[in-house]
Each structure stands twice: as C-alpha cells, then as structure tokens.
Design a protein around this motif. Sequence first.
Motif, PDB file in Angstrom:
ATOM      1  N   LYS A   1       0.823  -1.198   0.000  1.00 14.94           N
ATOM      2  CA  LYS A   1       0.000   0.000   0.000  1.00 14.94           C
ATOM      3  C   LYS A   1       0.865   1.259   0.000  1.00 14.94           C
TER       4      LYS A   1
ATOM      5  N   HIS B   1       5.091   3.136  -4.317  1.00 11.98           N
ATOM      6  CA  HIS B   1       4.949   4.410  -5.026  1.00 11.98           C
ATOM      7  C   HIS B   1       3.792   4.378  -6.024  1.00 11.98           C
ATOM      8  N   ILE B   2       3.625   3.274  -6.738  1.00 12.76           N
ATOM      9  CA  ILE B   2       2.534   3.206  -7.730  1.00 12.76           C
ATOM     10  C   ILE B   2       1.157   3.216  -7.075  1.00 12.76           C
ATOM     11  N   SER B   3       1.108   2.802  -5.818  1.00  9.76           N
ATOM     12  CA  SER B   3      -0.175   2.795  -5.121  1.00  9.76           C
ATOM     13  C   SER B   3      -0.463   4.128  -4.454  1.00  9.76           C
TER      14      SER B   3
ATOM     15  N   ASN C   1       1.560   7.286  -4.598  1.00 10.45           N
ATOM     16  CA  ASN C   1       2.135   8.579  -4.964  1.00 10.45           C
ATOM     17  C   ASN C   1       2.124   8.918  -6.441  1.00 10.45           C
ATOM     18  N   GLU C   2       1.441   8.138  -7.265  1.00  8.57           N
ATOM     19  CA  GLU C   2       1.595   8.403  -8.693  1.00  8.57           C
ATOM     20  C   GLU C   2       0.267   8.689  -9.402  1.00  8.57           C
TER      21      GLU C   2
END
Lengths: 341, 341, 341, 341
Positions: B83, B86-88, B90-91
């Motif tokens: 969770k 970064h892809i979950s 902050n992006e």
Amino acid sequence: MYNFKNDYSEGAHPNILTKLIETNFVQQLGYGEDEYGIEAKEVLKEKIKNPHATIHFLSCGTQTNLIVISFLLRVHEAVISAKTGHISANETGSIEATGHKVIAVETEDGKLRPSDIQNALKEYALKPHVVKPRMVYISNSTEIGTIYTKSELEDLSSCCKTNNLLLYLDGARLGHALMAQNNDMTLADIARLTDIFYIGGTKNGALLGEAVIFSTPELAFDFEYVLKQKGAMLAKGRLLAIQFLELFRHDLYFDLAKHANTMAMKIVDAVQSKGFSFLTNSTTNQIFPILPKDVIQKLNENYLFYVWKEIDDDHAAIRLITSWATDEKNVDAFIADLRSL
Amino acid sequence: MYNFKNDYSEGAHPNILTKLIETNFVQQLGYGEDEYGIEAKEVLKEKIKNPHATIHFLSCGTQTNLIVISFLLRVHEAVISAKTGHISANETGSIEATGHKVIAVETEDGKLRPSDIQNALKEYALKPHVVKPRMVYISNSTEIGTIYTKSELEDLSSCCKTNNLLLYLDGARLGHALMAQNNDMTLADIARLTDIFYIGGTKNGALLGEAVIFSTPELAFDFEYVLKQKGAMLAKGRLLAIQFLELFRHDLYFDLAKHANTMAMKIVDAVQSKGFSFLTNSTTNQIFPILPKDVIQKLNENYLFYVWKEIDDDHAAIRLITSWATDEKNVDAFIADLRSL
Amino acid sequence: MYNFKNDYSEGAHPNILTKLIETNFVQQLGYGEDEYGIEAKEVLKEKIKNPHATIHFLSCGTQTNLIVISFLLRVHEAVISAKTGHISANETGSIEATGHKVIAVETEDGKLRPSDIQNALKEYALKPHVVKPRMVYISNSTEIGTIYTKSELEDLSSCCKTNNLLLYLDGARLGHALMAQNNDMTLADIARLTDIFYIGGTKNGALLGEAVIFSTPELAFDFEYVLKQKGAMLAKGRLLAIQFLELFRHDLYFDLAKHANTMAMKIVDAVQSKGFSFLTNSTTNQIFPILPKDVIQKLNENYLFYVWKEIDDDHAAIRLITSWATDEKNVDAFIADLRSL
Amino acid sequence: MYNFKNDYSEGAHPNILTKLIETNFVQQLGYGEDEYGIEAKEVLKEKIKNPHATIHFLSCGTQTNLIVISFLLRVHEAVISAKTGHISANETGSIEATGHKVIAVETEDGKLRPSDIQNALKEYALKPHVVKPRMVYISNSTEIGTIYTKSELEDLSSCCKTNNLLLYLDGARLGHALMAQNNDMTLADIARLTDIFYIGGTKNGALLGEAVIFSTPELAFDFEYVLKQKGAMLAKGRLLAIQFLELFRHDLYFDLAKHANTMAMKIVDAVQSKGFSFLTNSTTNQIFPILPKDVIQKLNENYLFYVWKEIDDDHAAIRLITSWATDEKNVDAFIADLRSL
C-alpha cells in the motif's frame, strides 16, 4: 559525415549548459515548484502578452501532445489533424492509446483550412455512431516545413470558435515558423489565436523541454494531475525551467531559429540555382529538394539525410534539416558539393 | 534554511555536467540510437553480469513504472503492490490510467513477502469476476527507507515464479539500498532475482533518468514502441545515456549513494543518542525520527522537512532525506541543533 | 409506411420466442454457464467442423468487435480495416477508445486484398514511430453488401499468416454472405480461414446476440475476464445461448438469411429491368440502387429508407435493407410502385 | 436440487415474454429510438417525479457502472466505493480498465457514510500526487443485503454536494431495497438525493436490462456517444424498453421485489427461531445465515447456495438469494429441512 537528418543531433546551446552549472547547487523545491520556473513563466507571459495564461514545462513533443489532448477531450471526443500532422503520422498511436480517434485529413501543404474542418464535421455528423470532433490540431511550422500566415490562422481560429472546437498548435518548431521570411505573426498572435499551444525547446537549442501554454486558467485547471499521472512531472523541474528562462529572457530562442532558417535558405537558393525543384514550399529549417538519384548518392557519401519520397525512376525528394547548431562551413561545403555534381 | 525534504533539491553531480559540455557538439543519432547509450548499456550489462539483458533509459520513475507495467500486462491483469508502494500511493493513479488495477497490500515495513502474495492470490481467485494478478511490484529501498535482504528477495522471487507472476523492482533509490550497511545484495543479485527492475538516476546524482533493465530480450521485445507511444522517447536520448555512463563507469553511482546513507546514519545516531525512536527501521537515506513537537518546531526554524505523521498529542514523526549533494556541514549543524534542544 | 431502413426493425423469429417461454422457469447457472450454452456451442462446433474452437456469446457487434480486438492486441498494436469497415466508420471510435489505432484503407468494394495489407505494412514500417499492424479486420458480407469469394479469403488468410497478422472476420451479416448466390464458402471455410470470427444473430432473427469463435483455445485463453470487465457477460447468458441453439440446430439461421437475400434480389431485378444501376455490386440483403430524385421522393411516401449518397443533381443512391422478417407482399408492393413511376 | 445461488437463475416474468410476442412484428426504429422506449421513459419519469430526468436503457450492471463512471469522470478523477461495492469487488477491474482508480473504503455493513467520505478526501488530498475524488458510488440494497435509510442517504447526498462529489447509486437490487420492511424511501427520494442512479431489471424479473437515470439533462449530455462506443447500444433497443414498460406501468417491479423479500424473510425467521445468527443485517433478498458446517452439508444435498465465509472451525456463513421467481413451496421445503436438522 555531416548529419542533416534532424535538428536534435547535438546537445544544448552553451548558454544553457553554463546556466545549469551556475545554478547547480542552489536548492530548489521539486516537481515544478522551483524559482526558475516562476521566473521563466513570467518572461513567457510577457512575450505572449497574456498575464492570465497558464504555463507548464514538459519533456518532449509526443508527451506534450498526448497529455494536452487526453486532458481536454472527453471519452467520445476526437481531434482533427492533417494526415501529415505529427500526432497522426509519427507518434505511434499515442493519442489513440489515450482513447481518442485522430481524424486525419489529407492536405496539400500540411496545413488545415476552414474547409477541411467543415468537411470533417460533415463526415462526423451522424451522432452517436461516430466520434464527436472537439479539437483541431495544427503544427507551425508544419512537418513539411510550411507555415501559417496570420490571416490563415485567424480564419481557422474563427472557424473553430464557431464550431465549438478547441484549437491546439504544436510548436515543436514554432521558432522556425516565426523567424521565416514569409511569416507575419508574433508569439503573441499565436497565443491570441489558439486555445493551447506549445513552444518547442528540444529542436531549438534545449537539451529537452516544451512549454505548453493555455490561454485561460480555466482550461488548465487540474492539469498538474495529468502531468504527474502520465509521468511528465520531473522531480527536478528546474532542468526544464532553467532552459526556457535562458532561451527567452534575451530572445536567444529566436536568434537560434533564425540561424537554422538562414542555413536552410542558403541551401534552397543553391538547389534552385541548379534548376532543381522542391517537394514542399518550405521557408523554414526543413527542406525537401527533389534531386536526381545519382546526385543523391554522391551527396550521401559526405552527408547524412533521409531520402523522403520516390518521385520517379530517376528522382527522389530528400529531407535536409538545419538547426541552431548547424555550422555554416558544412552548409557551404554541401552547397559546393552540390554545385560540383 | 537547509532543505532535507528530498533528494532532488540540487542539480546533477558535476562530473555529469562536465561530460555534457564535453560531448555537446558531437553529432549523434536521435531517439536512443546514440553511441553513449550503446556504451552505457554495455557498462550496465557488465555490472549486472547479464549480457542478454535489454536496457532502456527513461526520464522519471512514474513514467518508467507506468510504461513497464502497461507494456507487460494484458487488459485483464493486475499488479500487486504494498500500500505504501509508489505506484499505489504517490503516482496519481498512473497505473489505473493505463487500465490496470493495483492490488494494494497492507504491510508493516513497506516490504512484500510470499504470504502477502498468497493472500492476494486467494482474494483474487474468483475468475472471471476479479482481475488476474500477473505482476508483483516492489521498491528497494522502500518508500519508508527499509531494504530487502537477499534471502527475502530470493523467497519472493521464487514465490513469483511458482505463481507465474512477473517480479518488477522499482529502484528509484536502488543505490541507497545496495549501499546500506545491512545490505547483502549486489546489482547482479537484483538482476538475477527480478524479471524487470530499474536503476534510479534522478535521486542519486543525475538531472533526470532511470535505466530499466529486462532480464531477457523476449520480455522487452517491442518495448521501443511504447516508449515512443507514451512520450518517453527523448529526441536527445544522449542526455540520459551520458548520465548513466558517467554514473556507472567508475561506480560514481555507488559512491554517491553511500554518501547519502552516511549522512542519514549520522543523524540516526544523534537521534538515538538523544533517546528518540523512529517510525521505520530505515538504513538508507530516508529517515523518520519521532520527536517532541516543540523540538520539531525549533528545528523547522533552520531546516526544511516534512512532518510525516502525528504520533500523539506531543510527538510526530518527521521525514529527513539526505542525498549525494548533502553537505556534511549542514548535517553537523542539524545534529548540533538537535543536541542543544 | 413500410420500413426498409435496416434488418433490426422487428423482434425475433417466433421459434426463438417460443423457446424462451418453454425454457423460462428451468433454473440455470448464470454468466454463461447454462446448459443451453453448452449445447449451442456443440452445435456450432459441428457446423464449423472444428471441435477445438472456443465460442462465446455476446450481445452486439460493436461490443464484440471492441472486446475481441482489445483482448488480442498489445498496447502498441493496430488493426487494419477497410475505411467502410464498421469499426472504422460506424462504431464511435470504440477501438480507439480501447487504445488502438484503426488503420483505415480506402477500397472500391468494401473488401480488403493482400495488396491493401502490403501497402499498410509499408506505410507502418518505421518502427517505433508508428503503430505495429497486428490484425486485419474484414466484414462478410461487407457494409456495402458485397461478399468475399473463397479464393479471395484464402489469399487474404495466407497473406496474414505470412505477415504474422491475425485475421478477424465480422459476421454481423455472415448468414447473408453465405446464402448469396455468388457465394462459394461454407461456415467451415470461414472458420478455417480466419483466426477469429463472429456470427451475427441480431440482424438475422435474434433479439440480440453474436457468437464469437476462436479457432484455437490458446487464442481465447482468459477471454472470460474481458467479457466481464467490459460489461458483456450477461447474468442470464441463457438468453443468448437459447437463441443460437434455436437458430442453428435446424439451420434456421441460413433459411432466414436466404429469405432476406431473395427479397433483396427481387428488388434488384426490378431496379435493373427499369434500367437503373447500383452504387455497389451487392448480392446480399443490403442494396444501393441509384434512382432519379423524383422517384426517390415518390417511393418515400410509402417506404422508409436512407438516401445514402448524392450521385449528381438528379440522382442519388438509396439503401434498402431486407431481412428474415420482410414480408414479400411489401416487396411486391414496392416493386409495383417502382414500376409505376 | 433447488437453486438459491442467485436471482437470475430463471428467465423473465411471463408478462414480459407475452409483451415481447405481442409486439414482435411491429416495426420500430433501432438503437433506442423505438416508441416503447419513449413510453417507458415517460412512465419512469412520472414514478421518480422528475420530468427533466434523462433516461437510457442498458444491458447489465457492470456495463452500466463502467459507462456512467467513465463518462462522468475526467482522466485524473476517481470514484469512492465501499470495499464490498460491486465495482470494487466483483467487476474485474472494469472501472480501472477505463482509466480510473476506485478508492475502496472498508465498511462494517456495506454502506458509506459522510465520515468515510471525509477520510477518503483527507487521504487523497496531496494534489497532484494522488487522484482527485470526484464521485461516490453506493449500492442500494448493498451487496450484503443492507439498505440505506432516508436520513442516511440525505446525509450522504449533502456531504457529496458540499465536497463537489457526484453521487451515483447502483440499483441492481433497488426494488428489493425499496420493498424492504425497514425502508422509508420512495423511488422519487432516490432520484432526488442522487445525481445518477440505475434501476436493475436483470435481478428483478427482466431477461436483461438496467435503466440509468440522470437527474439533469446537462449531466447526460452526449451520453449516447459512449453507449455506442462501449458496445451498449442495442440495435433492437425495443427489447430493453418493452421490459421496463411492462415492469413499471402497473408496478410489477415492486410486486416482484416484495415477493423476493418475503421469501427471504421467511427463511430469516426460520433461521432465527433455530437460534442461528447472521453475518449481515439484511432485510432484503440476500441473506447470510451462519450455520454449523454439518447443517450446511446436509442442506447442500437438496439446495444450491454459496458458502460465503468461514466463521470458525465448526461454522460458516452461507448466502441464500431469493427472487421474483422463487417458488414458496421450495422455501417451505428448505425451512422444513432446516428445522429437521
């Protein structure tokens, strides 16, 4: 071998590199919040005479095009482009990859006119069995070196307004367009007559970077989200900002484009004086001489360029591109070689 | 005010800028076909001990993640991430924007373990009413500063193979992971135990740039298309290549990461000797001390950093990030200030 | 007013409705797991002489096209279609909305030939700056009433195999094609010469429903996921299955198509005997007579149809469509009216 | 074996089939332009007391959800849903496949409350590094059988307005919600308190079909385009329209739902009188009794149902669903069997 293949064979204008070194250790906020960006945007707003514009810096043309277009279109909307337009011919279906059809229109000179728009609207009228045209995409200079005149852009702009179409101008080579001898527009005209446009840095002296300009903040509202979402928000946004600051604060951008055009026109004169013609009526830094194939072969011994189009059994059009970095000595050598053939 | 907010507050390591100037006028082919890229890839292949790897240079982490993931997944497939990944977190929904669900898994320390994967597979078993997990995304170091041990990565790698899942490692701060005191892996281990990973340049001395590495050419086949389609193929690809060449030919990359870690650990020692604890067990350049709020307030007078998480009425965790560019004098000053409070 | 506008003006063939009532209270599993589906698929596999085929039932043509195409293409791949092809001209950018470019090819008769494919491959050769053609989409009968001969389809099939292109046939009106007087193919030929095709129910006697057929299970692997994901998996899949079972177990499907064609050909004969010509050389249930405008106006008093294309100041082509439900009395009346004008 | 697995095991209510036969040969315009549709929409507008609503008929729930949501959200916007919400748990990433993140919120009873929304807004506040919440998705009845009270929906509606969030209600089982004994809302309340909602036909007597209702025409403007684009526009739209006309002109829809609820509540009473409890507090046609595993095993000899959740070594919750078609005899038999165990 001297390379006339494109206008991105070298790095950046030395002033830019100097500025990068000079500012290298000044700490800045990330993601486009740096001070250089604020300053560069102020400079640009002044140049375009629109204090209300919203400006963002992106990395390259394809990225800019796909982000702007997918941000502004709703799912059922489409963009009209010349078939030679970069989004139609050279960007690997990047617009379609965001879900939108590119309505490609055949043109003679790479430019869209109100009649092209009217025809496209007629072809795409059977709601809801076809997409809804909502944007017009043009390039200036075009992908084949031609430019829009002020009256042409005014007509197109007016046609778009009448038909509730956004007008978006791809300025990957906007400097070259505005510095062409037959140009009658300023950067402020471009800003006034379009809804969105971008100023290309990559092909005119920057390492990378395009400045996208929305005429009104309303149009740009929430744009930061898609910059991040599509991977276009550099942590070190300063890199882009510093370059645009350097290119525009003393009009270096225009000087560089002018040099590129001048180099191209020198070759144009030489080609014409040899009695050869051109595929397109370019007045900018991309030219397409039609030459005998044996001449092409000889030139290819010392110069790199693309053979663009077969004309007949004995002739082909080649593409030569000059840039801010083109050394006049090489142009002169090319001309001498051409004359000698 | 000294900025400990992130590791991208400065420009690039001076060697890189020097190299950019040195090579500036050497003509090169565009779009990643330059000679520096060929050379940089050779250097990297040697470092990872895999001559068959396929390597590409991209501009930033979000871009790399979304392109790699959307390229490798089919429309009904999903990626599993912590969770905190970064892809979950902050992006900006960049993966979902390409059509794929991110299966977000709660973790204690930002790391995924085989049991997490097993649970996710169980939760997403009811074919075809749920997406099909096909990839595992991890970061090393993680977004909260922790790192994977070799045995942890071996277990995860083996679990992925067993379950036909691709393992993709986000190495935005891979240098810091590999230079951590408790690290027991090499770059070659990372390459061997993952299917795809990237080496982050932006946060460790480059202006911008990430090197994505596919363990086999088969996996990378046709990848160039999506680089172009998603706006990640820079005309002047040399900019990225030159930086990676400079960072890796004499291991500058590792030296820079080591410096960043050393600076962070100096602060860690000082925090511990004051009797304060940490939110996470970081051994890399991102640390999260838990401090009394009045101490935080005082420190904030001279230093910029994020207050990361409220702990209780009197305490909060802050995030401090050091980098290749962190001046030891500022670290010492920070420590002195902390001690005096 | 009798409606010749399309072949979906009425409900379903009465046998289908009877069967729906007969089976109405038999409990069945949902989402395509019903017994009627199993039975219908067996019947179809026998008709196409391919026991290994994988078959699914969907609701309509646009849905089928977009799901099949987006399921089989990777992000950078494109589909080639005639410009008149339904996915290019009539489906609101549905393919582009899934991220894929439709390469639209001008044709004279709505049919694609190997030379069209070769030209498209040549135009889309500059990897990675253009999309990668990976599929060929054709319709039989075409959107303008023409059909493929066996040798034409064999040539196309062979061209696709050579060039690693999937061949997908849209059979919205496949019954009409196979029942045309100049047809020399069977359903089994269609199955053998394509990689995927669909049999249209909606336009030939069903309330709704299309049967998509993959020649090999490998190609269809995981297809259920996208059926669900794109909203095409009906809870009561029985509705689709029962209809196909009824249409195919005693070849009702072919009888219905034959009737539609016969009705159209009756009109064709009448038009020809009046000395009028046609826009296309249709042998199926869509015909495009070119008539004087005053004749069109008169006919329009009693019959609904589309005026398809302006031919000159005095003439236009109209589109007349017959179907399984077309009452011969109305056809005779139309012919009588035409003769009297 | 009697099937309690779902509410779509049978065909359609006989009145619907009768009406289909009755109208079968009346010629109608296609693609939703038929007269039955106009009439059905008038009936529905009256029921919801909103003459300005815009109504469209679609085929199934997943299709409706993905089309409504992708039509209304811009690329960077997201939808908030309970984790048990159908779009989050059961639709194969259909929303993500259109590019949008589903922000999944843990709830106790499948219902969202203003505090859930506030928390989500707080978690997704760091513009532009996270998606922008723009819509709230709820189901009534929920996926676990619970329903919203009027005051709950008023609070949620008001919270959404305050935070500029669209409120979308999935009414796959709206009839069951409105016929529940503890319900205090009307269809008009639902229409008034949401921006968009749909009335599910498939699970309450139709062969297929959902009626999506936009409270204002502005919100629905251009919606036809996406219906076509996503493959949801049936050529024979009459099929959907006739069913809704039949379901609503004499309130058959509500009678059917009431029957389903009554059957479920009969079982609830029996379960309670045996001293067993429930996983959720359902008052509609989906119930989740917690039973000893040996009882479950015995019941499974004569009845089909899902074992929903392991409770402990000896107990599990099962899911029983009743419908408009549930024969009371089978319910009585089930109860008798349960009592005898």
